[in-house]
Design a protein around this motif. Structure first.
Motif, PDB file in Angstrom:
ATOM      1  N   ASP A 299       0.883  -1.227   0.055  1.00 46.79           N
ATOM      2  CA  ASP A 299       0.026   0.018   0.037  1.00 46.79           C
ATOM      3  C   ASP A 299       0.827   1.056   0.001  1.00 46.79           C
ATOM      4  O   ASP A 299       1.056   2.049   0.914  1.00 46.79           O
ATOM      5  N   PRO A 300       1.718   1.515  -1.021  1.00 40.41           N
ATOM      6  CA  PRO A 300       2.637   2.442  -1.160  1.00 40.41           C
ATOM      7  C   PRO A 300       1.977   3.837  -1.044  1.00 40.41           C
ATOM      8  O   PRO A 300       3.069   4.758  -0.274  1.00 40.41           O
ATOM      9  N   GLY A 301       0.874   4.068  -1.473  1.00 42.06           N
ATOM     10  CA  GLY A 301       0.476   5.571  -1.200  1.00 42.06           C
ATOM     11  C   GLY A 301      -0.469   5.723   0.021  1.00 42.06           C
ATOM     12  O   GLY A 301      -0.939   6.948   0.177  1.00 42.06           O
ATOM     13  N   ALA A 302      -0.361   4.915   0.897  1.00 43.50           N
ATOM     14  CA  ALA A 302      -0.862   5.231   2.230  1.00 43.50           C
ATOM     15  C   ALA A 302      -0.461   6.426   2.812  1.00 43.50           C
ATOM     16  O   ALA A 302       0.572   6.649   2.891  1.00 43.50           O
ATOM     17  N   GLY A 303      -1.509   7.067   3.418  1.00 46.00           N
ATOM     18  CA  GLY A 303      -1.068   8.419   3.856  1.00 46.00           C
ATOM     19  C   GLY A 303      -1.046   9.537   2.953  1.00 46.00           C
ATOM     20  O   GLY A 303      -0.942  10.792   3.327  1.00 46.00           O
TER      21      GLY A 303
END
Length: 325
Positions: A299-303
Motif C-alpha cells: 500500500d505505497p500510497g498510504a497516507g
C-alpha cells in the motif's frame, strides 16, 4: 515543503476509482477541506501534528508544525485565520505569522482528544471528540463553538470516535457518527441551534470498513470515506447508497469537493458542467497508522491524498463566523 505529485487518472469517464495525487505519507491524514476563496486544499496529519495546504494551480504544497496533534480545523470569515481543533483545546491560527490564540479547553481532565469537525450553515463550528483509552469506550461528546466563542455540548449520544459531521445544503439536517458502531446518524438541526429527532441515517453493510469523514454534494448526497474499506460511498438524502469510488489504499479517512488540479490528462471526461468544475473533484485523505511493514509494502500510497472525478458537484465549505478577540 513539497510533496511528490502523482496523477494517473484514467481516460473515460467519470472516474469510479481514485488516483494518488500527493504522496505525503501522513501518519493520520484527515480533515479534508477546500477553500473556495483561495482555490486551495487543506488537511491535517493528526498524529504528525502538522497542517497541510496544497495549491492545485501550480502543484505546490506547504505545511506547518502544530504544538499539539491537530484533530480538525475550519476556515474563518477572517481570511488571516484558521480555527484549530487541537487535541486538548480550540485556537485561532494565523498561518502567515504563526500566531496562535487559545480559545477554550475541551474535555479537560478526560483521556480524550478533539477529532472530526465541520462548520454548520450558520458559521458555527461543530466538532466531536474520541476516546484515547484502550479498549475504546463511548465517553466523548459533540460540541458547538458559537460566534461569540462560547462552547456548548450538544444533546447527542456520547461517541468513542466522533466522525462524519456534515450538514445538508439547507442546514436543516446534521449528520454524524460513532465510527465503531458502523452506522451514520442524523438529526433535525434548526437555525437556532436546537436539535431534535435523532435517528439512524444508514448502516454499513460491507464486511469491512467504518464510517469516517464526510462531505455533502449540491444534491444533498453524503459522501463518506470508509476506513478499512478502500472506498468512498455516496448516500442519497434517504440514506440509500447511490454510488461509490474505489480508493487504492486501506484507510481513506475524509473527503472534500474542490478544484481540478493542473497536469491531468488532456480531455479527461469529468461528467460535470464546465461552469461548476471548480467543485467537481473529490479529494480523499488517508492514513498509514496501524499498518505494518508488509501492509505498507502493498500500500505505497498510504497516507497520501487521492482524487477522483465523480459526476457530482460539491458545495462551498461554510466558514467560522467568530473572530479572534
Amino acid at each position: 515543503m513539497s510533496a511528490d505529485i502523482r496523477v494517473e487518472l484514467p481516460a473515460g469517464a467519470p472516474s469510479p476509482r481514485a488516483a494518488l495525487l500527493l504522496d505525503t505519507k501522513c501518519t493520520l491524514g484527515e480533515g479534508a477541506t477546500w477553500c473556495a476563496k483561495t482555490g486551495r486544499f487543506y488537511w491535517t496529519d493528526i498524529e504528525g501534528a502538522r497542517l497541510w495546504r496544497y495549491d492545485p494551480s501550480d502543484g505546490s504544497s506547504t505545511s506547518w508544525p502544530m504544538t499539539e496533534r491537530l484533530g480538525t480545523f475550519a476556515l474563518c470569515a477572517d481570511p488571516d485565520y484558521l480555527l484549530l481543533g487541537l487535541a486538548t483545546h480550540l485556537a485561532f491560527f494565523n498561518p502567515a505569522t504563526g500566531e496562535t490564540q487559545r480559545i477554550v479547553d475541551v474535555e479537560p481532565g478526560m483521556n480524550t482528544r478533539v477529532n472530526d469537525g465541520r462548520c454548520d450553515r450558520q458559521g458555527r463550528f461543530v466538532f466531536g471528540t474520541k476516546d484515547e483509552g484502550s479498549p475504546l469506550q463511548a465517553v466523548g461528546g459533540f460540541y458547538r463553538l458559537n460566534h461569540d466563542l462560547s462552547l456548548e455540548r450538544l444533546p447527542l449520544p456520547a461517541p468513542a470516535i466522533s466522525n462524519s459531521i456534515a450538514f445538508s445544503p439547507d442546514g436543516a439536517t446534521m449528520y454524524y457518527c460513532d465510527s465503531p458502531a458502523r452506522e451514520i446518524r442524523t438529526c433535525d438541526y434548526r437555525a437556532d441551534g436546537s436539535i431534535a429527532n435523532d435517528r439512524v441515517f444508514t448502516a454499513l453493510t460491507d464486511a469491512s470498513g467504518e464510517p469516517d469523514g464526510s462531505a455533502i454534494d449540491s444534491d444533498g448526497g453524503l459522501w463518506n470515506a470508509q476506513w478499512g474499506g478502500r472506498r468512498v460511498v455516496r448516500y442519497g438524502p434517504d440514506g440509500v447508497e447511490t454510488e461509490r469510488v474505489e480508493v487504492p489504499t486501506a484507510q481513506p479517512s475524509c473527503v472534500a469537493f474542490g478544484g481540478l488540479p493542473t497536469g491531468l490528462p488532456t480531455g479527461l471526461p469529468t461528467g460535470r458542467p464546465p461552469a461548476r468544475a471548480e467543485l467537481g473533484t473529490l479529494y480523499v485523505t488517508s492514513a498509514r497508522i496501524g499498518l505494518d511493514a508488509a501492509a505498507l509494502a502493498d500500500d505505497p500510497g498510504a497516507g497520501g491524498v487521492f482524487i477522483a472525478t465523480p459526476a457530482r458537484q460539491g458545495l462551498p465549505e461554510p466558514v467560522f463566523q467568530g473572530s479572534p478577540r
